[in-house]
Enzyme design. Structure first.
Site, PDB file in Angstrom:
ATOM      1  N   TYR A  11      -3.689 -16.016 -38.294  1.00  0.00           N
ATOM      2  CA  TYR A  11      -2.277 -16.373 -38.139  1.00  0.00           C
ATOM      3  C   TYR A  11      -2.002 -17.823 -38.561  1.00  0.00           C
ATOM      4  CZ  TYR A  11       1.956 -17.716 -35.510  1.00  0.00           C
ATOM      5  OH  TYR A  11       3.177 -18.224 -35.135  1.00  0.00           O
ATOM      6  N   ASP A  31     -13.815 -16.658 -44.478  1.00  0.00           N
ATOM      7  CA  ASP A  31     -13.395 -15.836 -43.346  1.00  0.00           C
ATOM      8  C   ASP A  31     -14.292 -14.612 -43.271  1.00  0.00           C
ATOM      9  OD1 ASP A  31     -11.708 -14.161 -41.514  1.00  0.00           O
ATOM     10  OD2 ASP A  31     -10.217 -15.702 -41.918  1.00  0.00           O
ATOM     11  N   ASN A  32     -14.554 -14.133 -42.042  1.00  0.00           N
ATOM     12  CA  ASN A  32     -15.314 -12.887 -41.911  1.00  0.00           C
ATOM     13  C   ASN A  32     -14.405 -11.669 -41.761  1.00  0.00           C
ATOM     14  OD1 ASN A  32     -14.406 -12.970 -39.264  1.00  0.00           O
ATOM     15  ND2 ASN A  32     -16.438 -13.245 -38.349  1.00  0.00           N
ATOM     16  N   SER A  76      -9.759 -16.418 -29.433  1.00  0.00           N
ATOM     17  CA  SER A  76      -8.852 -17.182 -28.575  1.00  0.00           C
ATOM     18  C   SER A  76      -8.200 -16.379 -27.455  1.00  0.00           C
ATOM     19  CB  SER A  76      -7.754 -17.814 -29.435  1.00  0.00           C
ATOM     20  OG  SER A  76      -7.017 -16.807 -30.124  1.00  0.00           O
ATOM     21  N   TYR A 140     -12.835 -19.681 -23.004  1.00  0.00           N
ATOM     22  CA  TYR A 140     -12.205 -20.093 -24.259  1.00  0.00           C
ATOM     23  C   TYR A 140     -11.973 -21.602 -24.265  1.00  0.00           C
ATOM     24  CZ  TYR A 140      -8.378 -21.019 -27.501  1.00  0.00           C
ATOM     25  OH  TYR A 140      -7.574 -21.567 -28.481  1.00  0.00           O
ATOM     26  N   PHE A 207       5.340 -11.696 -16.299  1.00  0.00           N
ATOM     27  CA  PHE A 207       4.455 -11.838 -15.145  1.00  0.00           C
ATOM     28  C   PHE A 207       4.990 -12.895 -14.175  1.00  0.00           C
ATOM     29  CE2 PHE A 207       1.904 -10.241 -18.649  1.00  0.00           C
ATOM     30  CZ  PHE A 207       1.297  -9.147 -18.065  1.00  0.00           C
ATOM     31  N   ARG A 220       6.851 -22.804 -21.011  1.00  0.00           N
ATOM     32  CA  ARG A 220       5.868 -23.159 -22.028  1.00  0.00           C
ATOM     33  C   ARG A 220       6.530 -23.934 -23.171  1.00  0.00           C
ATOM     34  NH1 ARG A 220       3.235 -22.028 -18.324  1.00  0.00           N
ATOM     35  NH2 ARG A 220       1.514 -20.539 -18.133  1.00  0.00           N
ATOM     36  N   ASP A 286      -2.157 -18.749 -13.611  1.00  0.00           N
ATOM     37  CA  ASP A 286      -1.134 -19.029 -14.609  1.00  0.00           C
ATOM     38  C   ASP A 286      -0.378 -20.293 -14.208  1.00  0.00           C
ATOM     39  OD1 ASP A 286      -0.441 -18.045 -17.037  1.00  0.00           O
ATOM     40  OD2 ASP A 286       0.800 -16.398 -16.303  1.00  0.00           O
TER      41      ASP A 286
END
Length: 326
Positions: A11, A31-32, A76, A140, A207, A220, A286
């Site tokens: 992305y 890239d794989n 991620s 992560y 959520f 956010r 969160d």
């Protein structure tokens, strides 16, 4: 300038490729394709390989000899990282060490590394700048923090010049509509809202509405993906201006926060209809608010987001979701 984009089919990586091309630079992608999309990159030299294998990345570094290496090849997904930490330390941590050793062997000394606000863990203040303590709460985040530490050590000991960019919520799509955000599974709010709007999902799940915020929903900081890409080029310029090998660290965010319900309402205004929503219990751990203090990038890099408005960010993503090509 010759740039090698590690993870360039993903992305953010694919938007970086397009930004480099528009600026007239020569670009190659390594890239794989485990999560990236070949359809997202065009008119670019492609090297397919595994970053964890020195035998696969070394010939690229020695043969292509980039002036700048940009790393976007991380896994991620927070939940996945907790279930399968070995995957994250192998791909993220060990992959970066393999890259750093290869760059050292072939005397390549310019790196821009994509990191994350996840290194900060649970916020101790409403606006997070680079001085905020790092205390990841998931694998992560730890894998990225380990990478940052390695990069800093290589700058100090081996003459590497590197910029680490800690992203907040990368969002939107290239305004051309040709590339966008396509993950499986999709965990990000804006694409999930738009998937529901376009009919690829029944609803969007929210959520919790009992967080300590102005309306009870999580807040956010959303930053347009092209603004992220622009910051990488500015970081490269800053590395070139440095008098000696250097480690630079910057937060990237708009510095303003939007709640989940504000994102939903903005998306409804963009698409022109109501988007079905389902309320679920809040997720453990969160944080109620994650907003960037990005003054350092603005003052030192001269970086200013070109698409800071939430409705414009969503509008670029909406065009992509209507014309999705991969």
């Amino acid at each position: 300038m010759k740039a090698l984009v590690i993870g360039g089919a993903g992305y953010i990586g694919s938007h970086m490729v397009k930004t480099l091309q528009r600026a007239g630079h020569e670009v190659a992608v390594f890239d794989n394709f485990s999560t990236g999309h070949r359809e997202a990159i065009e008119d670019v030299k492609i090297y397919e390989g595994d970053l964890q294998a020195a035998a696969e990345i070394d010939p690229v570094l020695s043969g292509y000899r980039p002036d700048l290496v940009l790393h976007f090849a991380a896994r991620s997904l927070v939940a996945e990282s907790m279930v399968d930490p070995a995957l994250y330390h192998a791909n993220n941590t060990c992959g970066v060490m393999t890259l750093l050793d290869g760059m050292r062997r072939h005397k390549l000394d310019r790196l821009v590394f994509s990191s994350t606000a996840a290194v900060y863990g649970f916020p101790q203040q409403r606006r997070i700048d680079e001085s905020h303590p790092t205390a990841p709460i998931n694998t992560y985040g730890w894998s990225k923090l380990f990478c940052e530490s390695m990069i800093s050590d290589y700058c100090r000991a081996y003459g590497l010049r590197a910029a680490v960019l800690r992203y907040f919520n990368a969002s939107g799509a290239d305004p051309s509509g040709t590339i966008g955000e396509a993950h499986e599974p999709e965990t990000h709010l804006i694409p999930n809202v738009l998937r529901a709007a376009v009919g690829r999902a029944d609803k969007v799940t929210v959520f919790g509405k009992d967080h300590d915020t102005r309306d009870g929903y999580c807040v956010r900081d959303y930053i347009h993906v092209n603004d992220l890409a622009d910051a990488h080029l500015l970081a490269y310029d800053a590395l070139n201006r440095a008098d000696q090998p250097d480690f630079q660290l910057y937060n990237l965010g708009n510095g303003q926060g939007f709640s989940v319900i504000e994102v939903l309402r903005a998306a409804e205004a963009v698409v022109g209809r109501t988007i079905p929503m389902e309320l679920a219990d809040r997720r453990a751990g969160d944080p109620p608010v994650l907003v960037a203090g990005a003054g350092k990038a603005r003052s030192i890099l001269g970086w200013t987001p070109k698409i800071p408005e939430l409705h414009r960010i969503i509008a670029t993503a909406w065009r992509w979701h209507q014309e999705q090509r991969y």
